[in-house]
Structure formats: C-alpha cells, structure tokens
Design a protein around this motif. Sequence first.
Motif, PDB file in Angstrom:
ATOM      1  N   UNK A  16       0.817  -1.216   0.000  1.00 56.79           N
ATOM      2  CA  UNK A  16       0.000   0.000   0.000  1.00 56.79           C
ATOM      3  C   UNK A  16       0.848   1.263   0.000  1.00 56.79           C
ATOM      4  N   UNK A  17       2.048   1.194   0.577  1.00 52.30           N
ATOM      5  CA  UNK A  17       2.930   2.363   0.652  1.00 52.30           C
ATOM      6  C   UNK A  17       3.707   2.608  -0.640  1.00 52.30           C
ATOM      7  N   UNK A  56      -2.219   2.323   8.520  1.00 52.84           N
ATOM      8  CA  UNK A  56      -1.853   1.321   9.513  1.00 52.84           C
ATOM      9  C   UNK A  56      -3.066   0.465   9.832  1.00 52.84           C
ATOM     10  N   UNK A  57      -3.127  -0.702   9.247  1.00 52.97           N
ATOM     11  CA  UNK A  57      -4.262  -1.589   9.461  1.00 52.97           C
ATOM     12  C   UNK A  57      -4.113  -2.386  10.756  1.00 52.97           C
ATOM     13  N   UNK A  58      -2.935  -2.962  10.953  1.00 49.16           N
ATOM     14  CA  UNK A  58      -2.732  -3.881  12.073  1.00 49.16           C
ATOM     15  C   UNK A  58      -2.672  -3.189  13.422  1.00 49.16           C
ATOM     16  N   UNK A  67      -9.959  -6.071  16.801  1.00 46.46           N
ATOM     17  CA  UNK A  67      -8.587  -5.990  16.306  1.00 46.46           C
ATOM     18  C   UNK A  67      -8.533  -6.462  14.865  1.00 46.46           C
ATOM     19  N   UNK A  68      -7.759  -5.760  14.058  1.00 47.05           N
ATOM     20  CA  UNK A  68      -7.628  -6.119  12.654  1.00 47.05           C
ATOM     21  C   UNK A  68      -7.021  -7.514  12.536  1.00 47.05           C
ATOM     22  N   UNK A  86      -5.859  -5.547   0.884  1.00 56.56           N
ATOM     23  CA  UNK A  86      -7.041  -4.698   1.003  1.00 56.56           C
ATOM     24  C   UNK A  86      -8.121  -5.549   1.646  1.00 56.56           C
ATOM     25  N   UNK A  87      -8.743  -5.015   2.684  1.00 57.36           N
ATOM     26  CA  UNK A  87      -9.789  -5.740   3.393  1.00 57.36           C
ATOM     27  C   UNK A  87     -10.889  -4.757   3.769  1.00 57.36           C
TER      28      UNK A  87
END
Length: 185
Positions: A16-17, A56-58, A67-68, A86-87
């Motif tokens: 993603x970055x 920052x997903x996690x 929690x992811x 992607x979620x």
Amino acid sequence: MPQLALYTFGVLKSPLADPAPLTREFYDIGAAVYRKISRHPGYLAHAEAADGDQGELFGADWGAWGEFAVPAWYGKGRTVENTALAATLSLWTGLRPAFDAIYTGLHREALNRRYDWFERTGHPNYVFWWVADDVIPTWQDGVSGLEHLHAHGPAPHAFTFHHAFTPDGTPARAKGAGPLPQDGP
C-alpha cells in the motif's frame, strides 16, 4: 431483523505504501467506491479506524469492529511500509442491496480491473454471514468465515452470493439460478 455482514480480502501485488501510479490509482478508486457505496440503499456501516488512518491496518484502533485480522494464508508484510492487502468489513440490510452495490456502477468497474491490483491466490475473496441487528461483526469473525469457506465450502455462517443462505439458515438459491430471493422471513 438480522443484518448481513460482509468481509472482503485481497492480496495486493504491491505494498500500500508503494508510490507507483498503479497503487495510487487503487487508493483513489477505492476512496471513490467507498463514498459511492456508503450512499447505496441497504448499506448500513463499515469498519473504519478510529483515528481515520488508512495506512496502519494492524495497529489501528477499530473500536467495536475488533482488532484487525487477516487469513492465515496472507504471507506479506504487516507494517505500514510493507502491508500488501485490502480488506473491508461492512453491514448490509440484505443480499439484494449488497449485490446491487457490488455489481453495478463504480464498484463494478473496479472489479473488472481487480487483477491489475490483486494477486490470484486461489482463496475466496469475500464471505457473508448474518448477525443480529445489535451485533457489530469483528475482523476476526470475517477471517474465520473466509477460512471456513475456503476449507469447507459454504454454510449458513460463511457463504457467497452463489451459495447464499437466509437468516434462518435455509439455502437461498443454487449457483446460477435466477434472481436473489427476498432476505427476510
């Protein structure tokens, strides 16, 4: 009345970055799709990080969505720099509104280009399940359903459009058979 939970998951070809144009295009289209879908009839809500940070997903605070979490088969990074996934996690009033939102308009256009951005993993990329109207599904619920769907096939607690179930657990329709049924009893 029960609500329909939807978890989607895909492994991206690049993190993603990544500043590459294709990654930026995915972000831009994704933002536009979410704006459009959030106004679609039958859409109720989707998981958003409490601080609004999409990078920052996690480590993000997802509030009541929990929690992811990701499926066991995801083997790429988990930091802001190397996460390549992607979620989504969302709530709908039923199958028909979700189907209409996903397979029409801007989201349909994005689906037609999904292999520009996503790897072909051989795993399902979405799962549905019914929840009580006072329940907010969690990321872990979605992961559990997706992993069940992959390992065991559709069931009332983990299904797809093609092998759907009504809120009471009755099969809704066979693959490829006509329009979606009414969702309620």
